[in-house]
Design a protein around this motif. Structure first.
Motif, mmCIF file in Angstrom:
data_model
loop_
_atom_site.group_PDB
_atom_site.id
_atom_site.type_symbol
_atom_site.label_atom_id
_atom_site.label_comp_id
_atom_site.label_asym_id
_atom_site.label_seq_id
_atom_site.Cartn_x
_atom_site.Cartn_y
_atom_site.Cartn_z
ATOM 1 N N ALA A 21 0.844 -1.202 0.000
ATOM 2 C CA ALA A 21 0.000 0.000 0.000
ATOM 3 C C ALA A 21 0.876 1.248 0.000
ATOM 4 C CB ALA A 21 -0.928 -0.027 1.214
ATOM 5 N N PRO A 22 1.542 1.541 -1.114
ATOM 6 C CA PRO A 22 2.507 2.640 -1.125
ATOM 7 C C PRO A 22 1.914 4.013 -0.796
ATOM 8 C CG PRO A 22 2.190 1.755 -3.349
ATOM 9 C CD PRO A 22 1.468 0.863 -2.400
ATOM 10 N N LEU A 23 0.781 4.352 -1.356
ATOM 11 C CA LEU A 23 0.206 5.679 -1.105
ATOM 12 C C LEU A 23 -0.264 5.821 0.341
ATOM 13 C CD1 LEU A 23 -1.724 6.272 -4.453
ATOM 14 C CD2 LEU A 23 0.594 6.971 -3.821
ATOM 15 N N PHE A 24 -0.876 4.775 0.863
ATOM 16 C CA PHE A 24 -1.306 4.770 2.259
ATOM 17 C C PHE A 24 -0.097 4.937 3.180
ATOM 18 C CE2 PHE A 24 -2.110 2.286 6.169
ATOM 19 C CZ PHE A 24 -3.139 3.040 6.695
ATOM 20 N N THR A 25 0.986 4.253 2.868
ATOM 21 C CA THR A 25 2.201 4.331 3.684
ATOM 22 C C THR A 25 2.793 5.734 3.640
ATOM 23 O OG1 THR A 25 2.602 1.997 3.211
ATOM 24 C CG2 THR A 25 4.438 3.246 4.122
ATOM 25 N N TYR A 26 2.807 6.348 2.457
ATOM 26 C CA TYR A 26 3.285 7.728 2.349
ATOM 27 C C TYR A 26 2.474 8.647 3.242
ATOM 28 C CZ TYR A 26 6.801 7.699 -1.379
ATOM 29 O OH TYR A 26 7.948 7.549 -2.095
ATOM 30 N N ARG A 27 1.145 8.465 3.220
ATOM 31 C CA ARG A 27 0.291 9.299 4.067
ATOM 32 C C ARG A 27 0.612 9.091 5.538
ATOM 33 N NH1 ARG A 27 -4.025 7.204 0.970
ATOM 34 N NH2 ARG A 27 -4.241 8.411 -0.923
ATOM 35 N N LEU A 28 0.808 7.827 5.952
ATOM 36 C CA LEU A 28 1.164 7.543 7.349
ATOM 37 C C LEU A 28 2.475 8.217 7.747
ATOM 38 C CD1 LEU A 28 0.390 3.731 7.869
ATOM 39 C CD2 LEU A 28 -0.801 5.686 8.873
ATOM 40 N N MET A 29 3.395 8.318 6.790
ATOM 41 C CA MET A 29 4.691 8.939 7.051
ATOM 42 C C MET A 29 4.623 10.462 6.971
ATOM 43 S SD MET A 29 7.033 6.259 4.867
ATOM 44 C CE MET A 29 8.583 7.110 5.147
ATOM 45 N N GLY A 30 3.451 11.000 6.622
ATOM 46 C CA GLY A 30 3.294 12.446 6.517
ATOM 47 C C GLY A 30 3.879 13.018 5.240
ATOM 48 N N LEU A 31 4.011 12.187 4.218
ATOM 49 C CA LEU A 31 4.606 12.607 2.954
ATOM 50 C C LEU A 31 3.524 12.926 1.929
ATOM 51 C CD1 LEU A 31 7.329 9.830 2.728
ATOM 52 C CD2 LEU A 31 7.634 12.187 3.507
ATOM 53 N N ALA A 55 9.570 16.659 4.934
ATOM 54 C CA ALA A 55 8.906 15.597 5.693
ATOM 55 C C ALA A 55 9.699 14.288 5.680
ATOM 56 C CB ALA A 55 7.499 15.363 5.131
ATOM 57 N N TRP A 56 10.639 14.149 4.758
ATOM 58 C CA TRP A 56 11.505 12.969 4.688
ATOM 59 C C TRP A 56 12.579 12.970 5.764
ATOM 60 C CZ3 TRP A 56 11.238 8.593 1.852
ATOM 61 C CH2 TRP A 56 10.343 8.566 0.779
ATOM 62 N N ILE A 57 12.698 14.019 6.551
ATOM 63 C CA ILE A 57 13.803 14.187 7.488
ATOM 64 C C ILE A 57 13.937 13.022 8.479
ATOM 65 C CG2 ILE A 57 12.574 15.542 9.239
ATOM 66 C CD1 ILE A 57 16.171 16.153 7.934
ATOM 67 N N SER A 58 12.857 12.333 8.781
ATOM 68 C CA SER A 58 12.952 11.201 9.713
ATOM 69 C C SER A 58 13.832 10.084 9.161
ATOM 70 C CB SER A 58 11.556 10.657 10.054
ATOM 71 O OG SER A 58 10.943 10.118 8.899
ATOM 72 N N VAL A 59 13.936 9.989 7.831
ATOM 73 C CA VAL A 59 14.761 8.931 7.232
ATOM 74 C C VAL A 59 16.246 9.170 7.505
ATOM 75 C CG1 VAL A 59 15.434 7.791 5.084
ATOM 76 C CG2 VAL A 59 13.025 8.311 5.520
ATOM 77 N N PRO A 60 16.825 10.326 7.145
ATOM 78 C CA PRO A 60 18.242 10.494 7.445
ATOM 79 C C PRO A 60 18.536 10.577 8.947
ATOM 80 C CG PRO A 60 17.365 12.517 6.515
ATOM 81 C CD PRO A 60 16.305 11.465 6.372
ATOM 82 N N VAL A 61 17.616 11.142 9.721
ATOM 83 C CA VAL A 61 17.853 11.218 11.166
ATOM 84 C C VAL A 61 17.959 9.820 11.752
ATOM 85 C CG1 VAL A 61 16.809 11.883 13.379
ATOM 86 C CG2 VAL A 61 16.887 13.519 11.494
#
Length: 134
Positions: free
Chosen positions: A26-36, A105-111
């Motif tokens: 569920a790629p789009l749903f997952t993006y929404r959950l991640m705030g993207l 909003a991607w900042i959680s990935v590198p952090v």
């Protein structure tokens, strides 16, 4: 499982494996959950990334199994391999955010990736390095 790093290994494995499955299913749903933002998201490419994320999670879970079994040498190799992956994903993602190629909003990935890479590198086992026979 006497060490904190074994729990970190299990947590990172579950986090990545779960995120990877969600990105595939569920790629789009997952993006929404991640705030993207989902605007312009290529679902096929996101599923490809999900397979990669799931694979990294699998490496952590395999490393956890090795730790539980007391096979510290193979655990250490997997621990360093996943740290290397985290380092580069974190660096590239941070660079893309800085250059405007990814939204903030991607900042959680590198952090999370860079924090885990530093932790993993600093907690690796160093005993008898260079004495292995391959």
């Amino acid at each position: 499982m006497k060490r904190i790093r074994d729990w970190v290994c299990l947590g990172a494995g579950l986090m990545d494996a779960g995120t990877g499955v969600m990105l595939v299913v569920a790629p789009l749903f997952t993006y929404r959950l991640m705030g993207l933002s989902i605007e312009g998201v290529d679902s096929a490419f996101t599923r490809f990334i999900g397979a990669f994320v799931f694979s990294v999670g699998g490496l952590y879970l395999f490393a956890f199994r090795e730790a539980v079994a007391g096979r510290r040498q193979s655990w250490n190799a997997l621990w360093l391999a996943t740290a290397w992956i985290r380092l580069w994903v974190g660096v590239v993602t941070l660079g893309l955010i800085s250059a405007g190629g990814l939204e903030f909003a991607w900042i959680s990935v590198p952090v999370s990736d860079l924090a885990l890479a530093v932790y993993q590198w600093s907690s690796r086992e160093r005993k008898d390095w260079g004495n292995d026979v391959y």
